[in-house]
Design an enzyme around this catalytic site. Structure first.
Site, mmCIF file in Angstrom:
data_model
loop_
_atom_site.group_PDB
_atom_site.id
_atom_site.type_symbol
_atom_site.label_atom_id
_atom_site.label_comp_id
_atom_site.label_asym_id
_atom_site.label_seq_id
_atom_site.Cartn_x
_atom_site.Cartn_y
_atom_site.Cartn_z
ATOM 1 N N TYR A 191 81.527 50.790 24.919
ATOM 2 C CA TYR A 191 80.132 50.732 25.379
ATOM 3 C C TYR A 191 79.830 49.384 26.025
ATOM 4 C CZ TYR A 191 75.057 50.206 25.098
ATOM 5 O OH TYR A 191 73.740 49.949 25.396
ATOM 6 N N SER A 205 71.788 46.320 28.913
ATOM 7 C CA SER A 205 71.508 46.154 27.488
ATOM 8 C C SER A 205 71.747 44.691 27.167
ATOM 9 C CB SER A 205 72.477 47.016 26.657
ATOM 10 O OG SER A 205 72.451 46.666 25.294
#
Length: 276
Positions: free
Chosen positions: A146, A133
């Site tokens: 995360y 990401s």
């Protein structure tokens, strides 16, 4: 000519679904993996082979890879796409949930990499694509656990790239920006559940509102842009080590590279509408 084979995890929707179809269009025999095969029926109807797989269950992963090799004799592409965003303050997220976040986003991906590598080494070819990401290069409040998984996956990918190179295996990192999938809604629900009622409630409200905002959803890129990037990577003679694709990915990663920590803190605080 032997048909090449690909395994895509998290294939039941979003990036995984689009990627499975893209690789099939490129001529691959594609196995789409998810915990629940009922969510793969639409793909199965288009020729994708559904595969029940839980990336937190070693027996499940072993059985999946063994089946692919038994049926096709090879495995050429692994797309480690399965993952989710467990949002909430570092303080609030229970350690069991923090560990599960790492089990799914990091250990599941790298265990599959371990399982396919012997076959790729024997073939002297293959590509492992780890979907991280832009959150593997930048950080946001209430996303610490995360981000930790994505930072970890970036570092592991870099090390493995050097290890796999002598065997003809490419390790590629895919860094999506804002993508129009169900991920944002799930993460928003998580942050409200975990931190919506305590000391971090105002921050949680701002983060969830941003994830659900109509403007943010409209600006987000379709999953197809990630699938197309993966298609380029697997067909390139010498793929890039990283592909930053999708809304805001390149500018945010570039900003993080040039700004000091405090300056980037200010940007993130302002962009996310965080209380001061």
């Amino acid at each position: 000519m032997t048909t090449k084979t690909a395994l895509v995890t998290g294939a039941s929707s979003g990036i995984g679904e689009a990627t499975a179809l893209k690789l099939q269009a490129l001529g691959y025999t594609v196995y789409g993996a998810a915990r629940r095969t009922d969510r793969l029926q639409a793909l199965a109807g288009q020729g994708i082979r559904p595969l029940a797989m839980d990336v937190t269950d070693d027996d499940s992963m072993r059985a999946g890879v063994d089946r692919i090799v038994a049926e096709t004799g090879r495995i050429d592409v692994l797309v480690n796409n399965a993952g989710y965003g467990s949002y909430g303050s570092i303080e609030d997220v229970p350690m069991d949930e923090a560990r599960r976040q790492f089990e799914v986003n990091v250990f599941g991906a790298m265990r599959l990499a371990q399982l396919v590598m012997p076959h790729m080494r024997a073939q002297k070819s293959g590509t492992i694509l780890n979907v991280t990401s832009m959150g593997g290069k930048i950080y946001t409040p209430l996303g610490g656990w995360y981000h930790g998984t994505k930072f970890a996956l970036e570092g592991l990918s870099d090390a493995m790239r050097l290890e796999a190179k002598p065997f003809g295996v490419d390790i590629v990192v895919i860094e999506p920006g804002g993508i129009r999938t169900e991920w944002g809604g799930i993460a928003a629900d998580n942050v409200e559940k975990i931190s919506g009622g305590g000391a971090y409630a105002k921050q949680a409200e701002a983060v969830a509102a941003g994830m659900r905002s109509e403007a943010n959803i409209k600006r987000s890129s379709p999953p197809q842009v990630i699938a197309d990037a993966i298609g380029k990577a697997v067909t390139a003679r010498r793929p890039k080590t990283r592909y930053a694709i999708g809304f805001a990915a390149r500018p945010m990663i570039g900003m993080r590279r040039v700004l000091s920590d405090r300056a980037f803190d200010s940007v993130i605080t302002r962009v996310m509408g965080m209380p001061k």
